[in-house]
Design an enzyme around this catalytic site. Sequence first.
Site, PDB file in Angstrom:
ATOM      1  N   GLY A   8       0.788  -1.184  -0.053  1.00  0.00           N
ATOM      2  CA  GLY A   8      -0.158  -0.122   0.050  1.00  0.00           C
ATOM      3  C   GLY A   8       0.953   1.155  -0.138  1.00  0.00           C
ATOM      4  O   GLY A   8       0.970   1.935   1.005  1.00  0.00           O
ATOM      5  N   PRO A   9       1.404   1.498  -1.046  1.00  0.00           N
ATOM      6  CA  PRO A   9       2.219   2.975  -1.247  1.00  0.00           C
ATOM      7  C   PRO A   9       1.435   4.169  -1.342  1.00  0.00           C
ATOM      8  O   PRO A   9       1.919   4.903  -2.485  1.00  0.00           O
ATOM      9  CB  PRO A   9       3.367   2.580  -2.381  1.00  0.00           C
ATOM     10  CG  PRO A   9       2.280   1.464  -3.435  1.00  0.00           C
ATOM     11  CD  PRO A   9       1.342   0.869  -2.353  1.00  0.00           C
ATOM     12  N   GLY A  10       0.587   4.319  -0.651  1.00  0.00           N
ATOM     13  CA  GLY A  10      -0.211   5.632  -0.801  1.00  0.00           C
ATOM     14  C   GLY A  10       0.612   6.736   0.101  1.00  0.00           C
ATOM     15  O   GLY A  10       1.709   6.453   0.301  1.00  0.00           O
ATOM     16  N   ALA A  11       0.027   7.614   0.830  1.00  0.00           N
ATOM     17  CA  ALA A  11       0.442   8.764   1.460  1.00  0.00           C
ATOM     18  C   ALA A  11       1.193   8.198   2.635  1.00  0.00           C
ATOM     19  O   ALA A  11       2.506   8.637   2.754  1.00  0.00           O
ATOM     20  CB  ALA A  11      -0.704   9.688   1.930  1.00  0.00           C
ATOM     21  N   ASN A  98      -5.167   3.793  11.090  1.00  0.00           N
ATOM     22  CA  ASN A  98      -5.699   4.606  12.022  1.00  0.00           C
ATOM     23  C   ASN A  98      -6.772   3.586  12.589  1.00  0.00           C
ATOM     24  O   ASN A  98      -6.903   2.443  12.252  1.00  0.00           O
ATOM     25  CB  ASN A  98      -6.591   5.729  11.415  1.00  0.00           C
ATOM     26  CG  ASN A  98      -5.746   7.069  11.393  1.00  0.00           C
ATOM     27  OD1 ASN A  98      -4.987   7.179  12.525  1.00  0.00           O
ATOM     28  ND2 ASN A  98      -6.079   7.724  10.520  1.00  0.00           N
ATOM     29  N   ALA A 124       0.136  13.239   5.728  1.00  0.00           N
ATOM     30  CA  ALA A 124       0.728  13.215   4.555  1.00  0.00           C
ATOM     31  C   ALA A 124      -0.388  13.055   3.331  1.00  0.00           C
ATOM     32  O   ALA A 124      -1.580  12.467   3.695  1.00  0.00           O
ATOM     33  CB  ALA A 124       1.621  12.062   4.254  1.00  0.00           C
ATOM     34  N   LYS A 175      -5.414   8.811  20.040  1.00  0.00           N
ATOM     35  CA  LYS A 175      -5.563   9.254  18.779  1.00  0.00           C
ATOM     36  C   LYS A 175      -6.859   9.129  18.108  1.00  0.00           C
ATOM     37  O   LYS A 175      -7.505  10.014  17.442  1.00  0.00           O
ATOM     38  CB  LYS A 175      -4.555   8.666  17.819  1.00  0.00           C
ATOM     39  CG  LYS A 175      -4.706   8.979  16.202  1.00  0.00           C
ATOM     40  CD  LYS A 175      -3.442   8.841  15.379  1.00  0.00           C
ATOM     41  CE  LYS A 175      -3.731   9.963  14.309  1.00  0.00           C
ATOM     42  NZ  LYS A 175      -3.173   9.160  12.979  1.00  0.00           N
ATOM     43  N   ASN A 179      -9.494  11.845  16.397  1.00  0.00           N
ATOM     44  CA  ASN A 179      -9.943  11.666  15.066  1.00  0.00           C
ATOM     45  C   ASN A 179     -11.372  11.579  14.731  1.00  0.00           C
ATOM     46  O   ASN A 179     -12.045  11.755  13.752  1.00  0.00           O
ATOM     47  CB  ASN A 179      -9.629  10.431  14.633  1.00  0.00           C
ATOM     48  CG  ASN A 179      -7.962  10.401  13.900  1.00  0.00           C
ATOM     49  OD1 ASN A 179      -7.713  11.634  13.422  1.00  0.00           O
ATOM     50  ND2 ASN A 179      -7.331   9.453  13.691  1.00  0.00           N
ATOM     51  N   SER A 245      -9.045  12.904   6.747  1.00  0.00           N
ATOM     52  CA  SER A 245      -9.194  12.132   5.383  1.00  0.00           C
ATOM     53  C   SER A 245     -10.521  11.828   5.032  1.00  0.00           C
ATOM     54  O   SER A 245     -10.875  11.308   3.962  1.00  0.00           O
ATOM     55  CB  SER A 245      -8.334  10.829   5.690  1.00  0.00           C
ATOM     56  OG  SER A 245      -8.698  10.114   6.624  1.00  0.00           O
TER      57      SER A 245
HETATM   58  N1  LIG Z   1      -2.566  10.268   5.228  1.00  0.00           N
HETATM   59  C1  LIG Z   1      -2.425  10.592   6.434  1.00  0.00           C
HETATM   60  O1  LIG Z   1      -2.085  11.887   6.622  1.00  0.00           O
HETATM   61  C2  LIG Z   1      -2.695   9.583   7.549  1.00  0.00           C
HETATM   62  C3  LIG Z   1      -2.119   9.977   8.933  1.00  0.00           C
HETATM   63  C4  LIG Z   1      -2.508   9.023   9.977  1.00  0.00           C
HETATM   64  C5  LIG Z   1      -2.706   7.738   9.662  1.00  0.00           C
HETATM   65  N2  LIG Z   1      -3.179   7.452   8.471  1.00  0.00           N
HETATM   66  C6  LIG Z   1      -3.917   6.101   8.274  1.00  0.00           C
HETATM   67  O2  LIG Z   1      -2.985   5.253   7.405  1.00  0.00           O
HETATM   68  C7  LIG Z   1      -3.576   4.466   6.693  1.00  0.00           C
HETATM   69  C8  LIG Z   1      -3.239   4.485   5.318  1.00  0.00           C
HETATM   70  O3  LIG Z   1      -3.702   5.800   4.679  1.00  0.00           O
HETATM   71  P1  LIG Z   1      -3.423   6.532   3.381  1.00  0.00           P
HETATM   72  O4  LIG Z   1      -3.716   8.076   3.795  1.00  0.00           O
HETATM   73  O5  LIG Z   1      -1.930   6.185   3.238  1.00  0.00           O
HETATM   74  O6  LIG Z   1      -4.190   5.858   2.454  1.00  0.00           O
HETATM   75  P2  LIG Z   1      -3.951   5.946   0.825  1.00  0.00           P
HETATM   76  O7  LIG Z   1      -3.227   7.288   0.480  1.00  0.00           O
HETATM   77  O8  LIG Z   1      -5.203   5.768   0.217  1.00  0.00           O
HETATM   78  O9  LIG Z   1      -2.893   4.958   0.515  1.00  0.00           O
HETATM   79  C9  LIG Z   1      -3.449   3.549   0.387  1.00  0.00           C
HETATM   80  C10 LIG Z   1      -2.679   2.380  -0.328  1.00  0.00           C
HETATM   81  O10 LIG Z   1      -3.077   1.421  -0.216  1.00  0.00           O
HETATM   82  C11 LIG Z   1      -3.055   0.827  -1.445  1.00  0.00           C
HETATM   83  N3  LIG Z   1      -3.661  -0.427  -1.478  1.00  0.00           N
HETATM   84  C12 LIG Z   1      -4.983  -0.705  -1.421  1.00  0.00           C
HETATM   85  N4  LIG Z   1      -5.218  -1.926  -1.318  1.00  0.00           N
HETATM   86  C13 LIG Z   1      -4.099  -2.527  -1.799  1.00  0.00           C
HETATM   87  C14 LIG Z   1      -3.564  -3.982  -1.793  1.00  0.00           C
HETATM   88  N5  LIG Z   1      -4.726  -5.038  -1.942  1.00  0.00           N
HETATM   89  N6  LIG Z   1      -2.557  -4.362  -2.475  1.00  0.00           N
HETATM   90  C15 LIG Z   1      -1.433  -3.363  -2.753  1.00  0.00           C
HETATM   91  N7  LIG Z   1      -1.792  -1.916  -2.276  1.00  0.00           N
HETATM   92  C16 LIG Z   1      -3.176  -1.614  -1.846  1.00  0.00           C
HETATM   93  C17 LIG Z   1      -3.820   1.836  -2.338  1.00  0.00           C
HETATM   94  O11 LIG Z   1      -3.662   1.651  -3.652  1.00  0.00           O
HETATM   95  P3  LIG Z   1      -4.163   2.536  -4.731  1.00  0.00           P
HETATM   96  O12 LIG Z   1      -2.853   3.127  -5.117  1.00  0.00           O
HETATM   97  O13 LIG Z   1      -4.708   1.835  -5.993  1.00  0.00           O
HETATM   98  O14 LIG Z   1      -4.963   3.760  -4.355  1.00  0.00           O
HETATM   99  C18 LIG Z   1      -2.948   2.922  -1.695  1.00  0.00           C
HETATM  100  O15 LIG Z   1      -1.790   3.228  -2.516  1.00  0.00           O
HETATM  101  C19 LIG Z   1      -5.021   4.639   7.077  1.00  0.00           C
HETATM  102  O16 LIG Z   1      -5.707   3.912   7.837  1.00  0.00           O
HETATM  103  C20 LIG Z   1      -5.123   6.085   7.446  1.00  0.00           C
HETATM  104  O17 LIG Z   1      -6.281   6.436   8.332  1.00  0.00           O
HETATM  105  C21 LIG Z   1      -3.250   8.404   7.377  1.00  0.00           C
END
Ligand SMILES: NC(=O)c1ccc[n+]([C@@H]2O[C@H](COP(=O)([O-])OP(=O)(O)OC[C@H]3O[C@@H](n4cnc5c(N)ncnc54)[C@H](OP(=O)(O)O)[C@@H]3O)[C@@H](O)[C@H]2O)c1
Length: 295
Positions: A8-11, A98, A124, A175, A179, A245
Amino acid sequence: MTTIAVIGPGAIGGTVAAWLVQDPALAITICARTPLDDLRVETPSGVITARPKVLTDPALARPVDWVLVATKTYDVDSTEPWLGHLVDTHTRVAIIQNGVEHVRLFSHLVPAERLVPVMINLPAARSAPGRIVQSRHGIIAVPAGQNGDDLVALFAHTEIEARAHADFLSQAWVKLCGNCAAIVPALTLRATGPVWSADLEAIVRGLAEECAAVGRAEGADIADSVVESTVANARNMAEGSTGGSIHADRLAGNRMEIDARNGVIVRLGHKHGIATPMNQLLVTLLAASGSPWVK
Ligand SMILES: NC(=O)c1ccc[n+]([C@@H]2O[C@H](COP(=O)([O-])OP(=O)(O)OC[C@H]3O[C@@H](n4cnc5c(N)ncnc54)[C@H](OP(=O)(O)O)[C@@H]3O)[C@@H](O)[C@H]2O)c1
């Protein structure tokens, strides 16, 4: 060489992976759903780039020392094919998400003793695959013990501050208390500060007080000041700012982590006989709002 796969290389996953790649003692593999060529993260101390190995086919994955899962909570089950190839008898799996149910969500996929829940405070946002802005310093909390200590050691050469806590449960619930009020802007689709009123304050305070009560029943130590700071943050939320988010995901028409953020308060409230009318009402309204996804 320690081998690490980031699912899961998202944010969050992209930021964490980009930081870990800076350490030559770590071999990072990205497990992606959407392909990406490289990572470019604007961090508070400058831009970091990385070109780790990227896989999009779980069948090509091999066992690693560590798996870091950074998908949204509603995508947990879709990681099963990855975990099937990445995890062997020594692999540990860190869940960077989260909420307060990291271990429960993965307990049917990986033995519980090898799961490491991670609370992350690291704002992020991703603008395109591999393109991320980390807007503030990042903090990671894990439970004390061998797994937690070993996970903290992975971050020794990054600017992400990782720490093991004897009372991880409280870290996660504090946290969540912060949230849980984000469901308000997700419903109203606007910042709470400019429309602040005594009635809105009662709703935000109710959400946070219910969360604190359920968290305390679960064994978490949550000071009253946590509720007050949730209220203060909602009161100070500036015009035009994204209210977290869930708000951003609803605006974008994406699924939302409603269950991990508010539904869990209702569910665990039932278990303890604690009424959670404010969370229940807003979860129900968001579900009925026409949003395609509420999980
Ligand atoms: N962003 C923040 O500021 C933040 C801060 C604290 C906590 N969090 C928590 O951290 C967690 C991740 O959040 P995020 O913001 O990083 O989400 P995000 O940007 O949507 O990233 C999620 C990633 O997971 C990938 N993914 C989903 N299913 C997958 C699978 N089966 N195989 C491979 N990759 C897969 C998605 O693919 P795609 O590229 O296809 O979408 C996306 O790259 C959440 O629980 C969020 O609440 C986030």
